[in-house]
Design a protein around this motif. Sequence first.
Motif, PDB file in Angstrom:
ATOM      1  N   LYS A  22     -48.401 -20.191  42.211  1.00  0.00           N
ATOM      2  CA  LYS A  22     -48.641 -19.751  40.830  1.00  0.00           C
ATOM      3  C   LYS A  22     -47.327 -19.645  40.060  1.00  0.00           C
ATOM      4  CE  LYS A  22     -51.016 -16.099  38.248  1.00  0.00           C
ATOM      5  NZ  LYS A  22     -51.771 -14.813  38.363  1.00  0.00           N
ATOM      6  N   GLU A  23     -46.316 -19.063  40.691  1.00  0.00           N
ATOM      7  CA  GLU A  23     -45.004 -18.893  40.049  1.00  0.00           C
ATOM      8  C   GLU A  23     -44.372 -20.236  39.697  1.00  0.00           C
ATOM      9  OE1 GLU A  23     -43.847 -14.791  42.490  1.00  0.00           O
ATOM     10  OE2 GLU A  23     -42.838 -16.687  42.961  1.00  0.00           O
ATOM     11  N   ASN A  24     -44.694 -21.261  40.468  1.00  0.00           N
ATOM     12  CA  ASN A  24     -44.111 -22.586  40.248  1.00  0.00           C
ATOM     13  C   ASN A  24     -45.006 -23.523  39.438  1.00  0.00           C
ATOM     14  OD1 ASN A  24     -41.380 -23.127  41.906  1.00  0.00           O
ATOM     15  ND2 ASN A  24     -42.623 -21.601  42.979  1.00  0.00           N
ATOM     16  N   GLY A  25     -46.040 -22.952  38.796  1.00  0.00           N
ATOM     17  CA  GLY A  25     -46.875 -23.731  37.894  1.00  0.00           C
ATOM     18  C   GLY A  25     -47.896 -24.622  38.568  1.00  0.00           C
ATOM     19  N   PHE A  26     -48.238 -24.309  39.819  1.00  0.00           N
ATOM     20  CA  PHE A  26     -49.243 -25.088  40.537  1.00  0.00           C
ATOM     21  C   PHE A  26     -50.615 -24.440  40.384  1.00  0.00           C
ATOM     22  CE2 PHE A  26     -45.697 -27.232  42.165  1.00  0.00           C
ATOM     23  CZ  PHE A  26     -46.098 -28.317  42.965  1.00  0.00           C
ATOM     24  N   LEU A  27     -51.633 -25.259  40.177  1.00  0.00           N
ATOM     25  CA  LEU A  27     -53.008 -24.786  40.085  1.00  0.00           C
ATOM     26  C   LEU A  27     -53.594 -24.690  41.488  1.00  0.00           C
ATOM     27  CD1 LEU A  27     -54.221 -27.134  37.195  1.00  0.00           C
ATOM     28  CD2 LEU A  27     -53.290 -24.813  36.984  1.00  0.00           C
ATOM     29  N   HIS A  28     -54.263 -23.592  41.775  1.00  0.00           N
ATOM     30  CA  HIS A  28     -54.929 -23.419  43.070  1.00  0.00           C
ATOM     31  C   HIS A  28     -56.371 -23.875  42.874  1.00  0.00           C
ATOM     32  CE1 HIS A  28     -55.882 -20.466  46.623  1.00  0.00           C
ATOM     33  NE2 HIS A  28     -56.096 -21.730  46.909  1.00  0.00           N
ATOM     34  N   TYR A  29     -56.597 -25.199  43.008  1.00  0.00           N
ATOM     35  CA  TYR A  29     -57.893 -25.744  42.601  1.00  0.00           C
ATOM     36  C   TYR A  29     -58.903 -25.849  43.727  1.00  0.00           C
ATOM     37  CZ  TYR A  29     -56.737 -30.448  44.404  1.00  0.00           C
ATOM     38  OH  TYR A  29     -56.416 -31.537  45.207  1.00  0.00           O
ATOM     39  N   GLU A  30     -58.455 -25.648  44.969  1.00  0.00           N
ATOM     40  CA  GLU A  30     -59.352 -25.640  46.129  1.00  0.00           C
ATOM     41  C   GLU A  30     -58.689 -24.765  47.180  1.00  0.00           C
ATOM     42  OE1 GLU A  30     -61.215 -26.948  49.903  1.00  0.00           O
ATOM     43  OE2 GLU A  30     -59.106 -27.110  49.352  1.00  0.00           O
TER      44      GLU A  30
END
Length: 323
Positions: free
Chosen positions: A174-182
């Motif tokens: 989250k801090e690095n701008g990644f979406l947790h999509y699954e």
Amino acid sequence: DTIYFGGGTPSILSVEEIKGILECVSRHYKVNPAAEITLEANPDTLNPEYLQGLRKLGINRLSIGIQSFFDDDLKYLSRRHDANHARQCIGWAKQAGFDNLTLDLIYGLPTATSEKWNQNLDLFFETGAQHLSAYALTVEPNTIMAKQIAAGKLQPVNEDDAVRDYEILCQRAKENGFLHYEISNFCKPGYHSRHNSSYWKGIPYLGCGAAAHSYDGESRQWNVADLELYIKGVEKKKLDFEKESLTLEMRYNEYVMTGLRTSEGFSLTHLQNNFGIRFLNYARKMAQPHILQGTLEIENDRIKLSHQGIFISDGIMSDLMIV
């Protein structure tokens, strides 16, 4: 729309062999010019020339099984590559023109502290890769690893460590701008796996090769796993496979299970339109205790796991299924 080489290690095939498969696919099927074409690879099978050859063929997404950037972790996992070669492979892939790169990491390793897992994630984010698939180490019965753990030759897996590492993973992503999509997958916006997402959305697919599965929306079939028997079947033009027709209950179960694995969850409107009011009411009833506990969330038309619910997702999915 998507072509996927994997699992296993398809990177043991030569560029010419992969070219032959792609040409065969194009002869028999209409391939979208913007298709996502992924190849899974282990670092020990990669070199600069090979990666350049793959890119020229039109492979536009590369999935590398790094697992860890530390040699003692890789030794524990009995991997054939070392950490230095893993880093080299990522550089070679970028030089070859791969701008859609996904890496696999394993967490919950007995050889890794939380500090070391954080360092693994630091090294991942430094690569600039657009996608991360992260899996908890699981030890299957009767495997070499299971026997070595039983004999005291390897440290056993600790579930609490895996939960700790997963919490770190979610926060760092989250801090690095990644979406947790699954549940196990994270990506920069626009870089989700189109191929894997089609499984979770119930889109039909064709699987070729030993043990490969296919799905047409109403039935599923899987080829014989034995490679020699599979080859004999191809030569005789009579494939050895098993097939099952999916009942409405089975399709409901799969829709709920795969939907809950994703950040979008599953749609109540889709449930009513495709399965009927009985299934809709059942899902609402079974979800209600979890909504009250805060492990499920209902937002507009959709039911999805909360962050807290991810850690007990198997139990929640089981509760919502029809036995």
